[in-house]
Design an enzyme around this catalytic site. Structure first.
Site, PDB file in Angstrom:
ATOM      1  N   ARG A   3      34.120 -40.936  51.897  1.00 28.88           N
ATOM      2  CA  ARG A   3      34.436 -39.697  52.619  1.00 28.88           C
ATOM      3  C   ARG A   3      33.674 -39.713  53.937  1.00 28.88           C
ATOM      4  O   ARG A   3      32.493 -39.391  53.990  1.00 28.88           O
ATOM      5  CB  ARG A   3      34.052 -38.475  51.789  1.00 28.88           C
ATOM      6  CG  ARG A   3      34.865 -38.349  50.506  1.00 28.88           C
ATOM      7  CD  ARG A   3      34.605 -37.042  49.772  1.00 28.88           C
ATOM      8  NE  ARG A   3      35.372 -36.969  48.548  1.00 28.88           N
ATOM      9  CZ  ARG A   3      34.906 -37.248  47.335  1.00 28.88           C
ATOM     10  NH1 ARG A   3      33.637 -37.626  47.204  1.00 28.88           N
ATOM     11  NH2 ARG A   3      35.666 -37.164  46.262  1.00 28.88           N
TER      12      ARG A   3
ATOM     13  N   HIS B 175      27.566 -41.275  59.042  1.00 31.30           N
ATOM     14  CA  HIS B 175      27.910 -42.268  58.037  1.00 31.30           C
ATOM     15  C   HIS B 175      28.428 -43.537  58.692  1.00 31.30           C
ATOM     16  O   HIS B 175      28.735 -43.578  59.870  1.00 31.30           O
ATOM     17  CB  HIS B 175      29.015 -41.735  57.112  1.00 31.30           C
ATOM     18  CG  HIS B 175      28.625 -40.500  56.374  1.00 31.30           C
ATOM     19  ND1 HIS B 175      29.517 -39.840  55.555  1.00 31.30           N
ATOM     20  CD2 HIS B 175      27.482 -39.797  56.316  1.00 31.30           C
ATOM     21  CE1 HIS B 175      28.918 -38.777  55.028  1.00 31.30           C
ATOM     22  NE2 HIS B 175      27.689 -38.734  55.475  1.00 31.30           N
TER      23      HIS B 175
ATOM     24  N   GLU C  21      25.465 -37.363  40.738  1.00 33.32           N
ATOM     25  CA  GLU C  21      26.628 -36.609  40.256  1.00 33.32           C
ATOM     26  C   GLU C  21      27.452 -37.330  39.195  1.00 33.32           C
ATOM     27  O   GLU C  21      27.913 -36.731  38.234  1.00 33.32           O
ATOM     28  CB  GLU C  21      27.548 -36.263  41.439  1.00 33.32           C
ATOM     29  CG  GLU C  21      26.923 -35.326  42.448  1.00 33.32           C
ATOM     30  CD  GLU C  21      27.757 -35.214  43.696  1.00 33.32           C
ATOM     31  OE1 GLU C  21      28.961 -34.933  43.572  1.00 33.32           O
ATOM     32  OE2 GLU C  21      27.221 -35.414  44.799  1.00 33.32           O
TER      33      GLU C  21
ATOM     34  N   GLU D 139      28.911 -31.407  50.723  1.00 30.78           N
ATOM     35  CA  GLU D 139      29.063 -30.944  49.344  1.00 30.78           C
ATOM     36  C   GLU D 139      27.961 -31.513  48.461  1.00 30.78           C
ATOM     37  O   GLU D 139      27.388 -30.812  47.615  1.00 30.78           O
ATOM     38  CB  GLU D 139      30.442 -31.343  48.799  1.00 30.78           C
ATOM     39  CG  GLU D 139      30.767 -30.705  47.470  1.00 30.78           C
ATOM     40  CD  GLU D 139      32.217 -30.891  47.070  1.00 30.78           C
ATOM     41  OE1 GLU D 139      32.610 -30.307  46.055  1.00 30.78           O
ATOM     42  OE2 GLU D 139      32.950 -31.608  47.773  1.00 30.78           O
TER      43      GLU D 139
ATOM     44  N   ASP E 256      27.113 -36.155  51.665  1.00 22.86           N
ATOM     45  CA  ASP E 256      27.914 -35.303  52.532  1.00 22.86           C
ATOM     46  C   ASP E 256      27.499 -33.855  52.282  1.00 22.86           C
ATOM     47  O   ASP E 256      26.581 -33.584  51.510  1.00 22.86           O
ATOM     48  CB  ASP E 256      29.421 -35.507  52.297  1.00 22.86           C
ATOM     49  CG  ASP E 256      29.835 -35.306  50.843  1.00 22.86           C
ATOM     50  OD1 ASP E 256      29.060 -34.706  50.068  1.00 22.86           O
ATOM     51  OD2 ASP E 256      30.935 -35.747  50.471  1.00 22.86           O
TER      52      ASP E 256
ATOM     53  N   ASP F 151      25.834 -37.054  46.395  1.00 22.97           N
ATOM     54  CA  ASP F 151      26.607 -37.739  47.439  1.00 22.97           C
ATOM     55  C   ASP F 151      26.134 -37.390  48.851  1.00 22.97           C
ATOM     56  O   ASP F 151      25.670 -36.267  49.098  1.00 22.97           O
ATOM     57  CB  ASP F 151      28.089 -37.400  47.297  1.00 22.97           C
ATOM     58  CG  ASP F 151      28.735 -38.109  46.114  1.00 22.97           C
ATOM     59  OD1 ASP F 151      28.119 -39.060  45.586  1.00 22.97           O
ATOM     60  OD2 ASP F 151      29.847 -37.726  45.721  1.00 22.97           O
TER      61      ASP F 151
ATOM     62  N   TYR G 175      30.554 -45.381  51.110  1.00 23.85           N
ATOM     63  CA  TYR G 175      31.032 -44.039  50.747  1.00 23.85           C
ATOM     64  C   TYR G 175      32.382 -43.753  51.391  1.00 23.85           C
ATOM     65  O   TYR G 175      32.597 -44.021  52.572  1.00 23.85           O
ATOM     66  CB  TYR G 175      30.011 -42.995  51.189  1.00 23.85           C
ATOM     67  CG  TYR G 175      30.248 -41.630  50.584  1.00 23.85           C
ATOM     68  CD1 TYR G 175      30.360 -41.481  49.213  1.00 23.85           C
ATOM     69  CD2 TYR G 175      30.367 -40.503  51.394  1.00 23.85           C
ATOM     70  CE1 TYR G 175      30.578 -40.237  48.644  1.00 23.85           C
ATOM     71  CE2 TYR G 175      30.580 -39.255  50.839  1.00 23.85           C
ATOM     72  CZ  TYR G 175      30.693 -39.117  49.464  1.00 23.85           C
ATOM     73  OH  TYR G 175      30.918 -37.873  48.914  1.00 23.85           O
TER      74      TYR G 175
END
Length: 569
Positions: A302, A346, A9, A90, A88, A86, A300
């Site tokens: 999030r 995670h 991304e 999203e 997650d 990423d 990461y």
């Protein structure tokens, strides 16, 4: 020879990953989402075909058409394609959108997952690819459809009726929390009180005391005369030591950061708002040059998890032993997440390499990046250090029917607080006296002090994020954007760190309460987040979740269109 293509991304992360993969790979960035639900479609303004089982209608963003064209050319010129968005929901959805637009087989295209931008993490991901997780994709798609239906319909309704700029599934619930808290504050009636303050002399040493009741609570009086009588009694009557107790207590360190706890501490300790914190954390995750080229400095950012890898635990313990001695080496904090939250796979937020010290980052990065890295570093190291030990001392005095209490704490072993330094706000203040039951006690400097009872406090950013986390409103990726949105919409203003609703914010909540109380509330929003997790885990279908929601929503919306009274903002 054609190169292998890796699509992620972020351009800055692409630069770091390219360094680790070498010349056999071409690493490029999609720069976030490449397509979204259609807007302003002639036949469907929602971008969702509700009658056709909520089928989404996607379109490539106008600003991304050149990017998509470039990506298609890269795909044609590549021997193999890896999707490395990423880790997650999203990011999973973005990987799926890329596979759809670039005509990549979702069942065979390799998906790379890594939680830190380091050489070993990237190599491990390349050597152990997976395929796109369609459960995560379905969950994120459901979230997007929910947010589009609620956001578009409610926003249009409120714009027509009261001139509010927008409404949303999560933002409106957070706004309601702020407005409801302000109502509590406005309804609270302060009461004045008086209390005893000052010292007793123990062998001529001044000792601060409090007048307490049988439940060890400080006594508040309604009148000044009552306190003056206590002072007079203490001056004119014998004061005895009733008990002296000393107890060794411990205080444990906290686990590594999650998104919510990082946002809270960055707000409280560094005075960073959530948007700023996430932006800086993103830069630390994607990679900075601290001496030998770009390297990802943290995992990461999030995440709901506090899990850390065994390798990191072992390295941290070694660092603690080398820096402070074996006496300071503790154990890693392990917490079981009772919910089946997909984010729990995670790790928590931690440094990728403890050999990269805060001082090294300070020399190369911006001041704000260095401050946040030091906070994350200290928290991670301290999380595996031994408890702080302190001696808690209490002296209870009696005079007539009064009980007075003096307390003090003396640090015995600093433990993890040695690493936290200025980030540790706990101070230990010992009693200056060496009291025995034979000590001579007399009244010292005694006075009355007036005060007012404290009602509820307005939310700060830290306390608001804490409530969002505890109540299950939103997810790590949405905390910062939600708070930023309600400020941008001028529904709240931040005064000395406290969130206060504006008149428009209060009016918005009032109208939503009148017509949509069944769905714009904490419990329903948390329920929908649980449903999204169930979809990710294959325990619920997108169709069932959306059908259940829409039946309730459509009835409320149809009624509100007719009954909501138009009102000038």
């Amino acid at each position: 020879m054609a190169k292998k293509l890796v699509i992620l991304e972020s351009p800055s992360k692409a630069k770091t990953v390219q360094k680790y993969l070498g010349s056999d790979y071409r690493v490029v960035a999609s720069v976030g989402h490449i397509r979204d639900l259609a807007v302003g479609n002639v036949t469907n303004t929602l971008g969702v075909d509700i009658a056709n089982d909520f089928a989404p209608i996607y379109e490539i963003s106008p600003s991304k058409k050149k990017t998509v064209a470039s990506l298609k050319k890269y795909v044609e010129d590549s021997s193999e394609v890896y999707l490395a968005t990423d880790p997650d929901r999203e990011g999973e959805a973005i990987a799926w959108h890329l596979s759809e637009v670039l005509n990549l087989d979702v069942n065979t295209t390799k998906r790379l997952e890594f939680h830190e931008v380091t050489y070993h993490a990237i190599q491990d991901a390349i050597n152990n690819p997976r395929v796109i997780d369609m459960g995560l994709v379905s969950s994120q798609e459901t979230r997007r459809i929910l947010d589009r239906i609620i956001g578009f319909r409610l926003s249009q309704l409120l714009q027509r009726k009261i001139g509010s700029k927008s409404a949303g599934r999560v933002q409106s619930v957070v706004l309601k929390l702020i407005v409801d808290k302000q109502k509590e504050i406005d309804a609270y009636v302060e009461e004045q009180y008086y209390r005893l303050t000052g010292t007793l002399k123990v062998d001529n040493v001044e000792v601060p005391i409090a007048l307490i009741d049988e439940n060890n609570k400080e006594i508040h009086f309604k009148t000044l005369e009552e306190v003056e009588k206590v002072i007079e009694d203490l001056k004119n009557n014998e004061i005895k030591i009733n008990s002296i107790t000393k107890e060794i207590k411990s205080r444990a360190s906290k686990p590594v950061y999650t998104t919510s706890t990082l946002l809270q501490d960055a707000s409280t300790l560094l005075r960073f708002d959530s948007k700023k914190t996430m932006k800086i954390a993103q830069s630390l995750y994607e990679g900075l040059d601290v001496g030998e080229g770009e390297v990802g400095l943290i995992t990461y950012m999030r995440t709901d998890s506090v899990r850390v890898s065994p390798a990191f635990i072992n390295k941290t313990k070694k660092i603690i032993e080398e820096k402070y001695s074996e006496d300071y080496v503790g154990i890693a904090k392990v917490f079981n997440n009772s919910k089946n939250n997909v984010q729990d796979a995670h790790e928590g937020i931690r440094p990728t390499d403890l050999a990269i010290t805060p001082e090294m980052v300070e020399a190369k990065a911006s001041k704000e990046q260095a401050k946040l890295y030091r906070l994350i570093y200290s928290r991670a190291v301290s999380s595996m250090m031994k408890d702080e030990l302190y001696e808690h001392e209490e002296i209870r005095f009696t005079c007539l029917n009064y009980t007075l209490l003096a307390t003090g704490d003396t640090r015995v072993f600093d433990g993890f607080s040695k690493e936290l330094g200025k980030f540790d706000k706990i101070e230990r203040v010992p009693l200056k006296c060496k009291a025995t039951y034979l000590s001579k006690v007399s009244a010292g400097k005694l006075a009355s002090k007036d005060g007012k009872t404290k009602g509820p406090s307005a939310y700060t950013e830290a306390s608001l994020i804490d409530v969002m986390k505890k109540e299950g409103i939103g997810r790590p990726s949405t905390y910062a954007s939600t708070l930023d949105l309600i400020k941008a919409r001028e529904y709240v203003e931040v005064i000395k760190t406290y969130y206060k609703p504006t008149k428009q914010g209060e009016l918005t909540v009032e109208k939503l309460d009148e017509s949509f109380a069944d769905i714009i509330n904490v419990a329903y929003t948390a329920h929908m987040e649980d449903k999204l997790d169930e979809i990710a885990l294959g325990k619920c279908t997108r169709s069932d979740a959306l059908t259940d929601f829409y039946k309730t929503f459509d009835e409320l919306y149809s009624k509100a269109k007719v009954e909501m009274i138009k009102q000038d903002p």
